[in-house]
Design a protein around this motif. Structure first.
Motif, PDB file in Angstrom:
ATOM      1  N   SER A 193      32.525  32.604  28.388  1.00  0.00           N
ATOM      2  CA  SER A 193      31.596  31.662  29.036  1.00  0.00           C
ATOM      3  C   SER A 193      31.118  32.206  30.380  1.00  0.00           C
ATOM      4  N   GLY A 194      31.913  33.082  30.980  1.00  0.00           N
ATOM      5  CA  GLY A 194      31.546  33.634  32.286  1.00  0.00           C
ATOM      6  C   GLY A 194      30.550  34.781  32.215  1.00  0.00           C
ATOM      7  N   GLU A 195      30.191  35.219  31.017  1.00  0.00           N
ATOM      8  CA  GLU A 195      29.304  36.387  30.910  1.00  0.00           C
ATOM      9  C   GLU A 195      28.005  36.250  31.709  1.00  0.00           C
ATOM     10  N   PRO A 196      27.318  35.072  31.647  1.00  0.00           N
ATOM     11  CA  PRO A 196      26.061  34.973  32.414  1.00  0.00           C
ATOM     12  C   PRO A 196      26.263  35.185  33.918  1.00  0.00           C
ATOM     13  N   LEU A 197      27.456  34.923  34.418  1.00  0.00           N
ATOM     14  CA  LEU A 197      27.709  35.097  35.859  1.00  0.00           C
ATOM     15  C   LEU A 197      28.107  36.542  36.180  1.00  0.00           C
ATOM     16  N   ILE A 198      28.635  37.254  35.196  1.00  0.00           N
ATOM     17  CA  ILE A 198      29.160  38.600  35.435  1.00  0.00           C
ATOM     18  C   ILE A 198      28.129  39.669  35.094  1.00  0.00           C
ATOM     19  N   GLY A 199      27.479  39.540  33.931  1.00  0.00           N
ATOM     20  CA  GLY A 199      26.526  40.572  33.503  1.00  0.00           C
ATOM     21  C   GLY A 199      27.252  41.783  32.959  1.00  0.00           C
ATOM     22  N   ASN A 200      26.578  42.940  33.052  1.00  0.00           N
ATOM     23  CA  ASN A 200      27.101  44.147  32.409  1.00  0.00           C
ATOM     24  C   ASN A 200      27.864  45.022  33.405  1.00  0.00           C
ATOM     25  N   GLU A 201      28.920  44.477  33.980  1.00  0.00           N
ATOM     26  CA  GLU A 201      29.714  45.279  34.919  1.00  0.00           C
ATOM     27  C   GLU A 201      31.188  44.894  34.794  1.00  0.00           C
ATOM     28  N   SER A 202      32.064  45.803  35.193  1.00  0.00           N
ATOM     29  CA  SER A 202      33.486  45.497  35.158  1.00  0.00           C
ATOM     30  C   SER A 202      33.790  44.429  36.211  1.00  0.00           C
ATOM     31  N   PHE A 203      34.801  43.627  35.934  1.00  0.00           N
ATOM     32  CA  PHE A 203      35.082  42.496  36.824  1.00  0.00           C
ATOM     33  C   PHE A 203      36.570  42.189  36.847  1.00  0.00           C
ATOM     34  N   ALA A 204      36.974  41.454  37.877  1.00  0.00           N
ATOM     35  CA  ALA A 204      38.367  41.023  37.991  1.00  0.00           C
ATOM     36  C   ALA A 204      38.493  39.604  37.436  1.00  0.00           C
ATOM     37  N   VAL A 205      39.684  39.246  36.999  1.00  0.00           N
ATOM     38  CA  VAL A 205      39.964  37.870  36.575  1.00  0.00           C
ATOM     39  C   VAL A 205      41.239  37.407  37.269  1.00  0.00           C
ATOM     40  N   ILE A 206      41.161  36.230  37.862  1.00  0.00           N
ATOM     41  CA  ILE A 206      42.368  35.612  38.442  1.00  0.00           C
ATOM     42  C   ILE A 206      42.583  34.251  37.783  1.00  0.00           C
ATOM     43  N   LEU A 207      43.773  34.034  37.252  1.00  0.00           N
ATOM     44  CA  LEU A 207      44.165  32.688  36.817  1.00  0.00           C
ATOM     45  C   LEU A 207      44.894  32.071  37.993  1.00  0.00           C
ATOM     46  N   ALA A 208      44.234  31.085  38.607  1.00  0.00           N
ATOM     47  CA  ALA A 208      44.730  30.592  39.896  1.00  0.00           C
ATOM     48  C   ALA A 208      46.086  29.914  39.785  1.00  0.00           C
ATOM     49  N   ASP A 209      46.465  29.504  38.564  1.00  0.00           N
ATOM     50  CA  ASP A 209      47.788  28.863  38.467  1.00  0.00           C
ATOM     51  C   ASP A 209      48.917  29.885  38.514  1.00  0.00           C
ATOM     52  N   ASP A 210      48.601  31.162  38.428  1.00  0.00           N
ATOM     53  CA  ASP A 210      49.597  32.192  38.726  1.00  0.00           C
ATOM     54  C   ASP A 210      49.410  32.586  40.192  1.00  0.00           C
ATOM     55  N   LEU A 211      50.296  32.081  41.020  1.00  0.00           N
ATOM     56  CA  LEU A 211      50.185  32.337  42.463  1.00  0.00           C
ATOM     57  C   LEU A 211      51.041  33.560  42.791  1.00  0.00           C
ATOM     58  N   CYS A 212      50.411  34.598  43.350  1.00  0.00           N
ATOM     59  CA  CYS A 212      51.139  35.853  43.602  1.00  0.00           C
ATOM     60  C   CYS A 212      51.278  36.098  45.098  1.00  0.00           C
ATOM     61  N   ILE A 213      52.436  36.617  45.470  1.00  0.00           N
ATOM     62  CA  ILE A 213      52.643  36.937  46.887  1.00  0.00           C
ATOM     63  C   ILE A 213      53.123  38.380  47.022  1.00  0.00           C
ATOM     64  N   ASN A 214      52.830  38.972  48.159  1.00  0.00           N
ATOM     65  CA  ASN A 214      53.182  40.367  48.426  1.00  0.00           C
ATOM     66  C   ASN A 214      53.462  40.553  49.876  1.00  0.00           C
ATOM     67  N   GLU A 215      54.216  41.611  50.172  1.00  0.00           N
ATOM     68  CA  GLU A 215      54.455  41.888  51.578  1.00  0.00           C
ATOM     69  C   GLU A 215      53.245  42.541  52.230  1.00  0.00           C
ATOM     70  N   ASP A 216      52.578  43.449  51.506  1.00  0.00           N
ATOM     71  CA  ASP A 216      51.388  44.066  52.111  1.00  0.00           C
ATOM     72  C   ASP A 216      50.148  43.976  51.216  1.00  0.00           C
ATOM     73  N   THR A 217      49.997  44.907  50.252  1.00  0.00           N
ATOM     74  CA  THR A 217      48.774  44.918  49.435  1.00  0.00           C
ATOM     75  C   THR A 217      48.876  43.888  48.303  1.00  0.00           C
ATOM     76  N   ASN A 218      47.862  43.020  48.172  1.00  0.00           N
ATOM     77  CA  ASN A 218      47.974  41.999  47.131  1.00  0.00           C
ATOM     78  C   ASN A 218      47.763  42.584  45.732  1.00  0.00           C
ATOM     79  N   VAL A 219      48.110  41.793  44.708  1.00  0.00           N
ATOM     80  CA  VAL A 219      48.108  42.315  43.327  1.00  0.00           C
ATOM     81  C   VAL A 219      46.725  42.832  42.931  1.00  0.00           C
ATOM     82  N   LEU A 220      45.695  42.056  43.258  1.00  0.00           N
ATOM     83  CA  LEU A 220      44.354  42.479  42.840  1.00  0.00           C
ATOM     84  C   LEU A 220      43.973  43.812  43.495  1.00  0.00           C
TER      85      LEU A 220
END
Ligand code: UTP
Length: 276
Positions: free
Chosen positions: A114-141
């Motif tokens: 469903s997100g294709e019209p917003l993304i188009g023909n390029e690579s993209f990131a996906v975050i599922l916000a209910d998975d909350l990630c924490i890090n000491e320095d560089t974040n997961v993404l």
């Protein structure tokens, strides 16, 4: 270069009923901040400013949250309470938001399609916000974006899971890449396997980098017996045709789609801020 981050946020959140009857799961707060804002801040910290959000019925508060609130801002301006708005105002000023509605709840694969019209023909990131990630320095993404620069293919974040919980995850099997201890070339991927059928103990969490051919693959797929289009099946096809990398990320993830994980995240943040 990855410019856009997709946030599938159309799910029913049944595990959080009755809270999610009229409030989107992604708007549930950990302390005073909605889950989705944590996700958007993670994308911003990874230098992605274009947020593409897949919503559904009953999710209008998401759009209102990431918009200016003229009355509130006017009321608080030049008062001692003005600083309470700063965090969300910074997000609004630094990001752009686009929205699309998923027409039917046909699973994560369909939400991504469903997100294709917003993304188009390029690579993209996906975050599922209910998975909350924490890090000491560089974040997961940010960690995953570095790997994308290297491999130029779809990447999934994984963590070691107790095998008796395999039925909650997409589970991968893969070959450890030479000279690395956290990157796997995926050769098998099964959605929510029973422990006895699980291909391993590396479960996919809610962070992905996807190449745009994923849309074409999703379009050609049929829904499974649960009426869902699975992103793991589409990724498995990518793995067969080309390659997909599974990355054992550095950091910790809380499953906030589940009450136990949500309470753990709340305790973690409350302790780290000295509240309890
Ligand atoms: P979940 O598997 O957690 O489903 O979705 P859910 O509906 O949100 O929650 P439960 O299981 O009923 O409690 C993982 C992510 O995929 C999105 C959800 O919003 C969540 O971010 N999703 C899922 C969609 O956007 N559309 C769907 O059809 C299914």
């Amino acid at each position: 270069m990855i410019r856009k981050c997709l946030f599938p946020a159309a799910g029913y959140g049944t595990r959080f009923l009755p809270a999610t009857k009229a409030v989107p799961k992604e708007m549930l707060p950990v302390l005073n901040k909605p889950l989705l804002q944590y996700g958007v801040e993670e994308a911003l910290a990874a230098n992605i400013s274009n947020m593409a959000i897949v919503t559904g019925r009953g999710k209008r508060s998401i759009e209102d949250h990431f918009d200016n609130a003229f009355e509130l801002e006017t009321q608080l301006k030049n008062t001692p309470k003005e600083h309470y708005l700063k965090e969300i105002t910074d997000v609004i000023n630094n990001a752009t938001f686009t929205y699309v509605r998923q027409k039917q709840m046909l699973g994560l694969g369909d939400a991504i399609l469903s997100g294709e019209p917003l993304i188009g023909n390029e690579s993209f990131a996906v975050i599922l916000a209910d998975d909350l990630c924490i890090n000491e320095d560089t974040n997961v993404l940010s960690q995953m974006l570095k790997l994308y620069d290297k491999y130029q293919c779809s990447i999934v974040a994984v963590e070691e899971i107790p095998i008796n919980e395999s039925y909650k995850y997409g589970v991968i099997n893969g070959k450890l890449i030479k000279n690395s201890n956290d990157q796997y070339l995926v050769n098998e991927m099964v959605e929510k396997p029973k422990p006895e059928n699980s291909p391993g103990n590396l479960g996919i969490i809610g962070r992905y980098i996807l190449t745009p051919d994923i849309f074409q693959i999703l379009k050609q797929m049929q829904v499974n017996n649960k009426g869902e289009l699975q992103i793991t099946d589409a990724l498995m096809q990518q793995a067969k045709i080309g390659k997909v990398i599974a990355y054992k990320f550095k950091g910790q993830r809380f499953d906030c789609g589940d009450i136990k994980g949500y309470v753990q995240a709340t305790n973690y943040f409350a302790k780290s801020k000295g509240i309890i």
